[in-house]
Scaffold this active site. Structure first.
Site, mmCIF file in Angstrom:
data_model
loop_
_atom_site.group_PDB
_atom_site.id
_atom_site.type_symbol
_atom_site.label_atom_id
_atom_site.label_comp_id
_atom_site.label_asym_id
_atom_site.label_seq_id
_atom_site.Cartn_x
_atom_site.Cartn_y
_atom_site.Cartn_z
ATOM 1 N N ASP A 65 41.724 49.948 44.118
ATOM 2 C CA ASP A 65 42.266 48.648 44.352
ATOM 3 C C ASP A 65 43.471 48.575 44.906
ATOM 4 O O ASP A 65 44.446 49.554 45.285
ATOM 5 C CB ASP A 65 42.183 47.684 43.083
ATOM 6 C CG ASP A 65 42.725 48.416 41.864
ATOM 7 O OD1 ASP A 65 43.601 49.350 42.133
ATOM 8 O OD2 ASP A 65 42.353 47.898 41.008
ATOM 9 N N ASN A 134 41.878 42.805 29.054
ATOM 10 C CA ASN A 134 40.933 42.086 28.818
ATOM 11 C C ASN A 134 39.623 42.653 29.249
ATOM 12 O O ASN A 134 38.731 42.095 29.509
ATOM 13 C CB ASN A 134 41.197 40.863 29.781
ATOM 14 C CG ASN A 134 41.342 41.227 31.297
ATOM 15 O OD1 ASN A 134 41.030 42.386 31.609
ATOM 16 N ND2 ASN A 134 41.458 40.333 32.154
ATOM 17 N N GLU A 141 37.548 41.510 36.936
ATOM 18 C CA GLU A 141 37.971 40.660 35.762
ATOM 19 C C GLU A 141 36.698 40.232 35.034
ATOM 20 O O GLU A 141 35.610 40.301 35.553
ATOM 21 C CB GLU A 141 38.632 39.373 36.207
ATOM 22 C CG GLU A 141 39.945 39.880 36.883
ATOM 23 C CD GLU A 141 41.130 40.400 36.187
ATOM 24 O OE1 GLU A 141 40.815 40.768 35.055
ATOM 25 O OE2 GLU A 141 42.165 40.151 36.487
#
Ligand code: F6R
Length: 253
Positions: A65, A134, A141
């Site tokens: 990324d 997370n 995400e």
């Protein structure tokens, strides 16, 4: 999944380096993660390069990324970070290390061309992954499609907060990134996810013992047939059944 539990982050790094070394020897395509977790792995691979002649000269690498909107030469761009932490200290040619173009005017076509470039290179042989607190992998995400491809992503507030330590303040953290999708990552032939420290314990528990769910993008590793999860004792502390996970080396090692 193979679950490997080691005492310390350095031992995790040494195990991950053992996974990568045979691929380096074959001149494989290696998928690289940035962030703090892989640094002991990269340090160990640099040591093996310097002291034991491990060569990466015939390898190619693809980053997972890149922040969107950060100049490539910014010290916190992943383009700069991977060179500083790893590839600048081994013998892989600079031109063989690819990353998404975070400066592209059209991020959507930059994302599609990156996905295409990975396929065109024959795919990733071994992918190193970290995990967000997370449950994110790369910048996928929670709620990311488990079949997603490389694309522009809005960073989760928790990720912005977590990554603020690399910038002067949270305000400077880019709000978007170009990230390989979960479907893209799952096409790599082997996956090695590493996690260290108590802040990752919840995410590791959800990845290993939770249901397959877009709420924990890393749980997609449950769909892969050659995924190894290497964690230290504090990242493993919430695993309810850690004793029963056999610490066998993965079949492909
Ligand atoms: C970075 C990346 C991220 C990190 C994750 C954990 O290329 O893909 O998913 O792996 O945010 O970051 P650290 O290791 O800094 O805790």
């Amino acid at each position: 999944m193979d679950i490997i539990i080691r005492r310390t982050p350095d031992e995790v790094g040494a195990y991950a380096a053992d996974c990568i070394e045979p691929f380096a020897r074959q001149g494989a395509t290696i998928g690289l993660a940035t962030g703090s977790t892989p640094n002991p792995t990269y340090k160990e691979l640099i040591r093996r390069h310097r002291e034991e002649g491990l060569s990466f000269a015939n390898c190619k690498a693809f980053l997972l990324d890149e922040y969107y909107g950060l100049p490539r030469d910014h010290e916190q761009s992943y383009y700069s970070t991977i060179r500083r932490e790893f590839t600048g200290s081994i013998d892989i040619p600079d031109a063989a290390v690819a990353s998404p173009n975070g400066e592209a005017e059209d991020p959507h076509s930059a994302a599609a061309s990156y996905d295409h470039a990975i396929r065109h290179a024959g795919g990733v042989d071994i992918q190193i992954l970290g995990i967000g607190a997370n449950g994110h992998i790369a910048f996928n995400e929670p709620t990311s499609s488990l079949r997603s491809r490389t694309r522009l992503i809005d960073l989760h507030p928790r990720t912005i907060e977590d990554n603020a330590r690399f910038f002067d303040s949270a305000d400077e953290v880019p709000r978007q990134a170009l990230s390989q999708g979960i479907g893209t990552i799952l096409e790599a032939r082997h996956l090695v996810l590493i996690a260290t420290g108590p802040a990752k314990a919840n995410a590791v528990q959800a990845l290993v013992e939770g249901p397959l769910s877009a709420s924990c993008p890393a749980s997609a590793l449950q769909l892969h047939n050659a995924a190894t999860v290497v964690v230290d004792e504090s990242a493993a502390e919430l695993l309810s059944d850690a004793e029963t996970y056999k610490d066998f080396d993965p079949y492909w090692r």
